[in-house]
Write a protein that holds these residues in place. Structure first.
Motif, PDB file in Angstrom:
ATOM      1  N   SER A   1       0.827  -1.200   0.000  1.00  0.00           N
ATOM      2  CA  SER A   1       0.000   0.000   0.000  1.00  0.00           C
ATOM      3  C   SER A   1       0.866   1.257   0.000  1.00  0.00           C
ATOM      4  O   SER A   1       2.051   1.224   0.338  1.00  0.00           O
ATOM      5  CB  SER A   1      -0.936   0.005   1.207  1.00  0.00           C
ATOM      6  OG  SER A   1      -0.191   0.140   2.398  1.00  0.00           O
TER       7      SER A   1
ATOM      8  N   SER B   1       0.012   5.820   0.367  1.00  0.00           N
ATOM      9  CA  SER B   1      -0.929   6.938   0.393  1.00  0.00           C
ATOM     10  C   SER B   1      -0.243   8.160  -0.195  1.00  0.00           C
ATOM     11  O   SER B   1       0.900   8.471   0.178  1.00  0.00           O
ATOM     12  CB  SER B   1      -1.371   7.243   1.827  1.00  0.00           C
ATOM     13  OG  SER B   1      -2.121   6.174   2.333  1.00  0.00           O
ATOM     14  N   TYR B   2      -0.924   8.804  -1.123  1.00  0.00           N
ATOM     15  CA  TYR B   2      -0.437  10.088  -1.639  1.00  0.00           C
ATOM     16  C   TYR B   2      -1.575  10.821  -2.340  1.00  0.00           C
ATOM     17  O   TYR B   2      -2.541  10.207  -2.770  1.00  0.00           O
ATOM     18  CB  TYR B   2       0.800   9.941  -2.544  1.00  0.00           C
ATOM     19  CG  TYR B   2       0.620   9.165  -3.815  1.00  0.00           C
ATOM     20  CD1 TYR B   2       0.860   7.808  -3.869  1.00  0.00           C
ATOM     21  CD2 TYR B   2       0.223   9.805  -5.002  1.00  0.00           C
ATOM     22  CE1 TYR B   2       0.710   7.090  -5.036  1.00  0.00           C
ATOM     23  CE2 TYR B   2       0.072   9.090  -6.176  1.00  0.00           C
ATOM     24  CZ  TYR B   2       0.315   7.737  -6.187  1.00  0.00           C
ATOM     25  OH  TYR B   2       0.164   7.033  -7.350  1.00  0.00           O
TER      26      TYR B   2
ATOM     27  N   HIS C   1      -5.544   6.487  -0.755  1.00  0.00           N
ATOM     28  CA  HIS C   1      -4.831   5.325  -0.248  1.00  0.00           C
ATOM     29  C   HIS C   1      -4.961   4.204  -1.285  1.00  0.00           C
ATOM     30  O   HIS C   1      -6.068   3.826  -1.663  1.00  0.00           O
ATOM     31  CB  HIS C   1      -5.403   4.867   1.093  1.00  0.00           C
ATOM     32  CG  HIS C   1      -4.651   3.722   1.679  1.00  0.00           C
ATOM     33  ND1 HIS C   1      -3.430   3.871   2.290  1.00  0.00           N
ATOM     34  CD2 HIS C   1      -4.932   2.395   1.725  1.00  0.00           C
ATOM     35  CE1 HIS C   1      -2.990   2.698   2.690  1.00  0.00           C
ATOM     36  NE2 HIS C   1      -3.885   1.773   2.357  1.00  0.00           N
ATOM     37  N   TYR C   2      -3.825   3.687  -1.763  1.00  0.00           N
ATOM     38  CA  TYR C   2      -3.768   2.653  -2.797  1.00  0.00           C
ATOM     39  C   TYR C   2      -3.343   1.344  -2.160  1.00  0.00           C
ATOM     40  O   TYR C   2      -2.341   1.289  -1.447  1.00  0.00           O
ATOM     41  CB  TYR C   2      -2.741   3.018  -3.863  1.00  0.00           C
ATOM     42  CG  TYR C   2      -3.055   4.282  -4.613  1.00  0.00           C
ATOM     43  CD1 TYR C   2      -3.555   4.231  -5.909  1.00  0.00           C
ATOM     44  CD2 TYR C   2      -2.849   5.539  -4.040  1.00  0.00           C
ATOM     45  CE1 TYR C   2      -3.841   5.398  -6.618  1.00  0.00           C
ATOM     46  CE2 TYR C   2      -3.137   6.701  -4.730  1.00  0.00           C
ATOM     47  CZ  TYR C   2      -3.629   6.620  -6.009  1.00  0.00           C
ATOM     48  OH  TYR C   2      -3.920   7.781  -6.704  1.00  0.00           O
ATOM     49  N   THR C   3      -4.097   0.264  -2.423  1.00  0.00           N
ATOM     50  CA  THR C   3      -3.741  -1.074  -1.965  1.00  0.00           C
ATOM     51  C   THR C   3      -3.619  -1.970  -3.192  1.00  0.00           C
ATOM     52  O   THR C   3      -4.560  -2.090  -3.984  1.00  0.00           O
ATOM     53  CB  THR C   3      -4.808  -1.643  -1.012  1.00  0.00           C
ATOM     54  OG1 THR C   3      -4.962  -0.742   0.093  1.00  0.00           O
ATOM     55  CG2 THR C   3      -4.409  -3.012  -0.498  1.00  0.00           C
TER      56      THR C   3
ATOM     57  N   THR D   1     -10.552   7.235  -1.536  1.00  0.00           N
ATOM     58  CA  THR D   1     -10.449   8.680  -1.372  1.00  0.00           C
ATOM     59  C   THR D   1     -11.587   9.135  -0.460  1.00  0.00           C
ATOM     60  O   THR D   1     -12.456   8.336  -0.105  1.00  0.00           O
ATOM     61  CB  THR D   1     -10.545   9.420  -2.721  1.00  0.00           C
ATOM     62  OG1 THR D   1     -11.882   9.270  -3.231  1.00  0.00           O
ATOM     63  CG2 THR D   1      -9.544   8.879  -3.735  1.00  0.00           C
TER      64      THR D   1
END
Length: 157
Positions: A121, A123-124, A128-130, A146
């Protein structure tokens, strides 16, 4: 001594066949044999502010360095009312086929049927990307969360 026309034609055909095979072998040798250079296709489902979207996406390998591999994702979604949303993002893999641990966090392993996937994962930009990742940098699924919604892209091929 006179050369028979059939001998001349046969020799000419042999030369053409040898030449064609030589060109094929040379082109094969210099061709792109990188197994990581693959375009992958995704089915996309999303909900933003209570509105359901669906669509497709792709990921593409971008060769930039011998020390890492970069994949760019482009997701295209539409709602029943005709609203459209697009998302672009990427992931960087090191040469050991794991995401760059200076950017991405390893969350553990997850089973998908009989296949074990690693979960990473990051976050930016308020999201948050998983990522669920299989062999050879194959992103099987990515979920983006988001404040306004969630997007899931699942590998189709």
């Amino acid at each position: 001594m006179e050369i028979d026309d059939r001998v001349f034609v046969a020799a000419f055909v042999v030369i053409l066949v040898v030449g064609a095979l030589s060109v094929f072998l040379v082109m094969t040798a210099i061709g792109n044999d990188d197994p990581y250079d693959v375009v992958r296709h995704y089915e996309v489902d999303a909900v933003f502010d209570g509105v359901t979207y669906s669509g497709t996406g792709i990921s593409e390998y971008t060769p930039e360095s011998d020390s890492y591999r970069t994949y760019s994702f482009n997701l295209m979604m539409g709602s029943a009312s005709g609203d459209e949303r697009n998302m672009s993002f990427g992931i960087i893999f090191m040469t050991d086929d794991t995401p760059d641990s200076s950017i991405f966090t390893f969350e553990g392993m997850e089973m998908d049927g009989e296949r074990e996937l690693s979960v990473w994962s990051v976050s930016y930009s308020g999201a948050h990307y998983t990522y669920l990742i299989g062999d050879m940098c194959t992103v099987q699924k990515v979920t983006i969360e988001t404040q306004s919604g969630t997007v899931t892209a699942s590998l189709t091929d």
